[in-house]
Design a protein around this motif. Sequence first.
Motif, PDB file in Angstrom:
ATOM      1  N   VAL A  33       0.874  -1.242   0.020  1.00 53.45           N
ATOM      2  CA  VAL A  33      -0.024  -0.037   0.164  1.00 53.45           C
ATOM      3  C   VAL A  33       0.945   1.322  -0.019  1.00 53.45           C
ATOM      4  CG1 VAL A  33      -1.501   1.383   1.568  1.00 53.45           C
ATOM      5  CG2 VAL A  33      -1.809  -1.223   1.200  1.00 53.45           C
ATOM      6  N   MET A  34       0.736   2.182  -0.665  1.00 58.21           N
ATOM      7  CA  MET A  34       1.320   3.359  -0.917  1.00 58.21           C
ATOM      8  C   MET A  34       0.648   4.686  -0.299  1.00 58.21           C
ATOM      9  SD  MET A  34       4.257   2.374  -1.850  1.00 58.21           S
ATOM     10  CE  MET A  34       5.105   4.058  -2.271  1.00 58.21           C
ATOM     11  N   ALA A  35       1.338   5.527   0.220  1.00 56.96           N
ATOM     12  CA  ALA A  35       0.583   6.680   0.730  1.00 56.96           C
ATOM     13  C   ALA A  35       1.411   8.041   0.383  1.00 56.96           C
ATOM     14  CB  ALA A  35       0.356   6.508   2.142  1.00 56.96           C
ATOM     15  N   TRP A  36       0.916   9.236   0.613  1.00 52.09           N
ATOM     16  CA  TRP A  36       1.702  10.315   0.869  1.00 52.09           C
ATOM     17  C   TRP A  36       1.159  11.238   1.945  1.00 52.09           C
ATOM     18  CZ3 TRP A  36       5.372  12.030  -2.592  1.00 52.09           C
ATOM     19  CH2 TRP A  36       5.502  11.273  -3.856  1.00 52.09           C
ATOM     20  N   PHE A  37       2.025  11.778   2.631  1.00 51.83           N
ATOM     21  CA  PHE A  37       2.152  12.484   3.842  1.00 51.83           C
ATOM     22  C   PHE A  37       2.796  13.988   3.605  1.00 51.83           C
ATOM     23  CE2 PHE A  37       0.578   9.813   7.449  1.00 51.83           C
ATOM     24  CZ  PHE A  37       0.431   8.342   6.824  1.00 51.83           C
ATOM     25  N   ARG A  38       2.424  14.886   4.362  1.00 50.22           N
ATOM     26  CA  ARG A  38       3.143  15.999   4.241  1.00 50.22           C
ATOM     27  C   ARG A  38       3.449  16.558   5.451  1.00 50.22           C
ATOM     28  NH1 ARG A  38      -1.743  19.778   1.372  1.00 50.22           N
ATOM     29  NH2 ARG A  38      -2.874  20.043   3.307  1.00 50.22           N
ATOM     30  N   ALA A  49      -2.952  11.100   1.272  1.00 52.80           N
ATOM     31  CA  ALA A  49      -3.639  10.225   0.405  1.00 52.80           C
ATOM     32  C   ALA A  49      -3.074   8.642   0.345  1.00 52.80           C
ATOM     33  CB  ALA A  49      -3.699  10.526  -1.084  1.00 52.80           C
ATOM     34  N   THR A  50      -4.005   7.854   0.261  1.00 51.01           N
ATOM     35  CA  THR A  50      -3.266   6.414   0.117  1.00 51.01           C
ATOM     36  C   THR A  50      -3.980   5.646  -0.873  1.00 51.01           C
ATOM     37  OG1 THR A  50      -2.732   4.269   1.473  1.00 51.01           O
ATOM     38  CG2 THR A  50      -4.928   5.247   1.845  1.00 51.01           C
ATOM     39  N   ILE A  51      -3.404   4.738  -1.489  1.00 50.73           N
ATOM     40  CA  ILE A  51      -3.740   3.883  -2.667  1.00 50.73           C
ATOM     41  C   ILE A  51      -3.625   2.351  -2.214  1.00 50.73           C
ATOM     42  CG2 ILE A  51      -1.600   4.394  -4.000  1.00 50.73           C
ATOM     43  CD1 ILE A  51      -3.356   4.135  -6.605  1.00 50.73           C
ATOM     44  N   SER A  52      -4.245   1.591  -2.624  1.00 53.99           N
ATOM     45  CA  SER A  52      -4.180   0.078  -2.251  1.00 53.99           C
ATOM     46  C   SER A  52      -3.176  -0.426  -3.369  1.00 53.99           C
ATOM     47  CB  SER A  52      -5.598  -0.675  -2.576  1.00 53.99           C
ATOM     48  OG  SER A  52      -6.028  -0.508  -3.857  1.00 53.99           O
ATOM     49  N   SER A  53      -2.779  -1.725  -3.135  1.00 56.18           N
ATOM     50  CA  SER A  53      -1.413  -2.243  -3.809  1.00 56.18           C
ATOM     51  C   SER A  53      -1.647  -2.685  -5.253  1.00 56.18           C
ATOM     52  CB  SER A  53      -1.292  -3.605  -3.148  1.00 56.18           C
ATOM     53  OG  SER A  53      -2.138  -4.548  -3.226  1.00 56.18           O
ATOM     54  N   THR A  54      -3.026  -2.743  -5.578  1.00 60.30           N
ATOM     55  CA  THR A  54      -3.437  -2.863  -6.902  1.00 60.30           C
ATOM     56  C   THR A  54      -3.836  -1.765  -7.608  1.00 60.30           C
ATOM     57  OG1 THR A  54      -5.751  -3.444  -6.458  1.00 60.30           O
ATOM     58  CG2 THR A  54      -4.414  -5.354  -6.309  1.00 60.30           C
ATOM     59  N   GLY A  55      -4.142  -0.638  -6.942  1.00 59.14           N
ATOM     60  CA  GLY A  55      -4.439   0.650  -7.556  1.00 59.14           C
ATOM     61  C   GLY A  55      -5.940   0.922  -7.511  1.00 59.14           C
ATOM     62  N   SER A  56      -6.583  -0.130  -7.076  1.00 54.37           N
ATOM     63  CA  SER A  56      -8.041  -0.266  -7.301  1.00 54.37           C
ATOM     64  C   SER A  56      -9.063   0.714  -6.328  1.00 54.37           C
ATOM     65  CB  SER A  56      -8.803  -1.522  -7.240  1.00 54.37           C
ATOM     66  OG  SER A  56      -8.396  -2.201  -6.028  1.00 54.37           O
TER      67      SER A  56
END
Length: 123
Positions: A33-38, A49-56
């Motif tokens: 799982v990928m995410a952005w922080f600031r 924001a975050t996105i699941s491993s498949t991008g779905s």
Amino acid sequence: QVHLVESGGGWVQPGGSLKLSCLASEGTFSNYVMAWFRQSPGKEREFVATISSTGSSRWYSDSVKGRFTISRDNAKNTAYLQMKSLKPEDTAVYFCAAGFQFIAARETEYDYWGQGTQVSVSV
């Protein structure tokens, strides 16, 4: 283990756009799982924001919803954050992070971090 490197930060005027990239090396990017922080000066690091491993599946903080889009290309081992309609309050160092839990908005839920890229929004 995965090594993350952000790029794409810079200066932009209010209302402008920037696209950040997070390149992963080592490990299997599609497992994470990928995410952005600031983090702004004097403030704690906050979830963007975050996105699941498949991008779905994606999830956003209320402060960026409708303006930012998180995406990923597993073939390129890269996650992205497209930022539009930028505001001065978006000024911060932006970090990408990798983990295994979706949906996760706390720093402690991510195992790997990049070094950050500066985004500055001003006239």
